[in-house]
Design an enzyme around this catalytic site. Structure first.
Site, mmCIF file in Angstrom:
data_model
loop_
_atom_site.group_PDB
_atom_site.id
_atom_site.type_symbol
_atom_site.label_atom_id
_atom_site.label_comp_id
_atom_site.label_asym_id
_atom_site.label_seq_id
_atom_site.Cartn_x
_atom_site.Cartn_y
_atom_site.Cartn_z
ATOM 1 N N CYS A 31 -1.976 10.060 -8.158
ATOM 2 C CA CYS A 31 -1.025 9.821 -7.198
ATOM 3 C C CYS A 31 0.059 8.902 -7.488
ATOM 4 C CB CYS A 31 -1.650 9.843 -5.837
ATOM 5 S SG CYS A 31 -0.654 9.199 -4.410
ATOM 6 N N CYS B 74 6.286 -5.546 0.968
ATOM 7 C CA CYS B 74 5.078 -5.669 1.406
ATOM 8 C C CYS B 74 4.700 -6.598 2.380
ATOM 9 C CB CYS B 74 4.186 -5.596 0.195
ATOM 10 S SG CYS B 74 2.146 -5.268 0.886
HETATM 11 N N1 SAM Z 1 -2.180 -3.037 -3.576
HETATM 12 C C1 SAM Z 1 -2.242 -1.856 -3.922
HETATM 13 C C2 SAM Z 1 -0.988 -1.535 -4.776
HETATM 14 O O1 SAM Z 1 0.070 -2.239 -4.844
HETATM 15 O O2 SAM Z 1 -0.938 -0.469 -5.615
HETATM 16 C C3 SAM Z 1 -2.244 -0.698 -2.957
HETATM 17 C C4 SAM Z 1 -1.823 -0.751 -1.592
HETATM 18 S S1 SAM Z 1 0.285 -1.008 -1.602
HETATM 19 C C5 SAM Z 1 0.560 -1.252 0.070
HETATM 20 C C6 SAM Z 1 0.454 0.859 -1.897
HETATM 21 C C7 SAM Z 1 2.132 1.354 -1.943
HETATM 22 O O3 SAM Z 1 2.468 1.319 -0.706
HETATM 23 C C8 SAM Z 1 3.103 0.498 -2.715
HETATM 24 O O4 SAM Z 1 2.865 0.740 -4.003
HETATM 25 C C9 SAM Z 1 4.374 0.925 -2.267
HETATM 26 O O5 SAM Z 1 4.879 1.989 -2.979
HETATM 27 C C10 SAM Z 1 3.927 1.380 -0.621
HETATM 28 N N2 SAM Z 1 4.407 0.476 0.384
HETATM 29 C C11 SAM Z 1 4.034 -0.551 0.678
HETATM 30 N N3 SAM Z 1 4.671 -1.358 1.635
HETATM 31 C C12 SAM Z 1 5.586 -0.648 1.818
HETATM 32 C C13 SAM Z 1 6.732 -0.600 2.635
HETATM 33 N N4 SAM Z 1 7.172 -1.732 3.544
HETATM 34 N N5 SAM Z 1 7.402 0.510 2.785
HETATM 35 C C14 SAM Z 1 7.448 1.602 2.082
HETATM 36 N N6 SAM Z 1 6.295 1.878 1.146
HETATM 37 C C15 SAM Z 1 5.372 0.683 1.040
HETATM 38 FE FE1 SF4 Z 2 1.116 -5.117 -1.442
HETATM 39 FE FE2 SF4 Z 2 -0.075 -4.035 -3.239
HETATM 40 FE FE3 SF4 Z 2 2.008 -5.456 -3.852
HETATM 41 FE FE4 SF4 Z 2 -0.368 -6.517 -2.973
HETATM 42 S S1 SF4 Z 2 -0.044 -5.555 -4.815
HETATM 43 S S2 SF4 Z 2 1.550 -7.051 -2.293
HETATM 44 S S3 SF4 Z 2 -0.780 -4.949 -1.429
HETATM 45 S S4 SF4 Z 2 1.981 -3.593 -2.751
#
Ligand code: SAM
Ligand code: SF4
Ligand code: DTB
Length: 330
Positions: free
Chosen positions: A205, A77
């Protein structure tokens, strides 16, 4: 299990969400992945046609309503405060600004607006603002989705009362692989939030990311986990890792594109009644590969030029692709 028995079992796959829905083993899921590509995609297309219009694709537009500075250490992330990814942090957006973005997404043809926040979970004051966003976006006549991290039961109920249609919370990878990717929370924490969401009557989802070095058994394990839920998620995002410089997965080996298509096909077969979303990574995919994903049963996309912090194909490119393939938005 042999390939033949995997095929025979598929023939007896009961309707989605039926109480007697069959449970999958990882070996059965792996047997799907082992099928010759043409057989697998054909099976997936058959299952798809039994449950959905094969020429209709749902479109959700994403907006990052709070960006970066997250306490968690998810290795993929860009928004984790632990990695130097060069991302500009942004505070929670104002409600009016979010509503303007939602109106623009609706005008472009998105049916759902999904608001994402880089939180481990929302605090009370933040919830008030997000609830207002949900109410106002819902009032535009769009479906609403948020992804805010972990929720307490009471927060899930507040979101439901505000008119939330979907909550996104990914299980991300196979149970055995989870702590290789994330150590600041557990898969059990994630599943608990999914329970709160279900109990509040919000659509689920939930999906994951592939291309993180999980191997085929990891991809099979991810899908088994989702398909074997008491009720599989209504929406299943399959993300291809977008490798972000500065994160531990920056140099992950790229997945063979056909393996991505296979994962979509297996998801379609294992969760026949769910929308399978061709999610992150589309910007890096050719039109031909995306067409293969739709053929394999993907029937939802993120639509609009940004995901959360990375690029997505321009809406015009998607419109052209839809026209070339004779696809219709739902
Ligand atoms: N913080 C919250 C969470 O972790 O559920 C919401 C945002 S988080 C960015 C949502 C999802 O985006 C993650 O669970 C992951 O599956 C996907 N995601 C995040 N970064 C990614 C990346 N670099 N490539 C592909 N999918 C990604
Ligand atoms: Fe990224 Fe969500 Fe993990 Fe935070 S909890 S680091 S926003 S994927
Ligand atoms: C999901 O499964 N994928 C979306 C959405 N749910 C929130 C997020 C993809 C993020 C891709 C990397 C980024 O743009 O930061």
């Amino acid at each position: 299990m042999t390939m033949t028995s995997a095929c025979r079992n598929l023939d007896t796959q009961p309707a989605a969400h039926a109480a007697d829905r069959r449970k999958w083993t990882v070996a059965e899921a792996e047997a799907l992945f082992e099928l010759p590509f043409m057989d697998l995609v054909f099976r997936a297309q058959q299952v798809h046609r039994e449950h959905f219009d094969p020429n209709a694709v749902q479109r959700s537009t994403l907006l990052s309503i709070k960006t970066g500075g997250c306490s968690e250490d998810c290795s993929y992330c860009s928004q984790s405060a632990r990695y130097r990814t060069g991302l500009d942090r942004q505070q929670l957006m104002a409600v009016a600004e979010v509503v303007e973005k939602a109106k623009a997404a609706k005008a472009k043809g998105a049916s759902r607006f999904c608001m994402g926040a880089a939180w481990k979970g929302p605090k009370e004051r933040e919830m008030e603002t997000v609830l207002a966003m949900v109410r106002e976006v819902k009032a535009l006549g769009m479906e609403t989705c948020v992804t805010l991290g972990m929720l307490k039961g009471e927060q899930a109920q507040q979101l439901k009362d505000a008119g939330l249609d979907y909550y996104n919370h990914n299980v991300d990878t196979a149970p055995e692989y989870y702590d290789k990717v994330i150590t600041t929370h557990t898969l059990a924490d994630r599943l608990d939030t999914l329970d709160q969401v279900r109990n509040a009557g919000i659509n689920v989802c939930s999906g994951g990311i592939i291309g993180m070095g999980e191997g085929r058994s990891g991809r099979a394990g991810l899908l088994v986990q989702l398909a074997n839920m008491d009720r599989p998620p209504e929406s299943v995002p399959i993300n291809n890792l977008v490798a972000i410089p500065g994160t531990p997965l920056a140099d992950a080996e790229k997945l063979d594109p056909f393996e991505f298509v296979r994962t979509i096909a297996a998801a379609r077969i294992m969760m026949p009644g769910s929308f399978v979303r061709l999610s992150a990574g589309r910007e890096q995919m050719s039109d031909e590969m995306q067409a293969l994903c739709f053929m394999a049963g993907a029937n939802s996309i993120f639509y609009g030029d940004r995901l959360l912090t990375t690029d997505n194909p321009e809406a015009d490119r998607d419109e052209t692709l839809f026209a070339r393939l004779g696809l219709r938005p739902i």
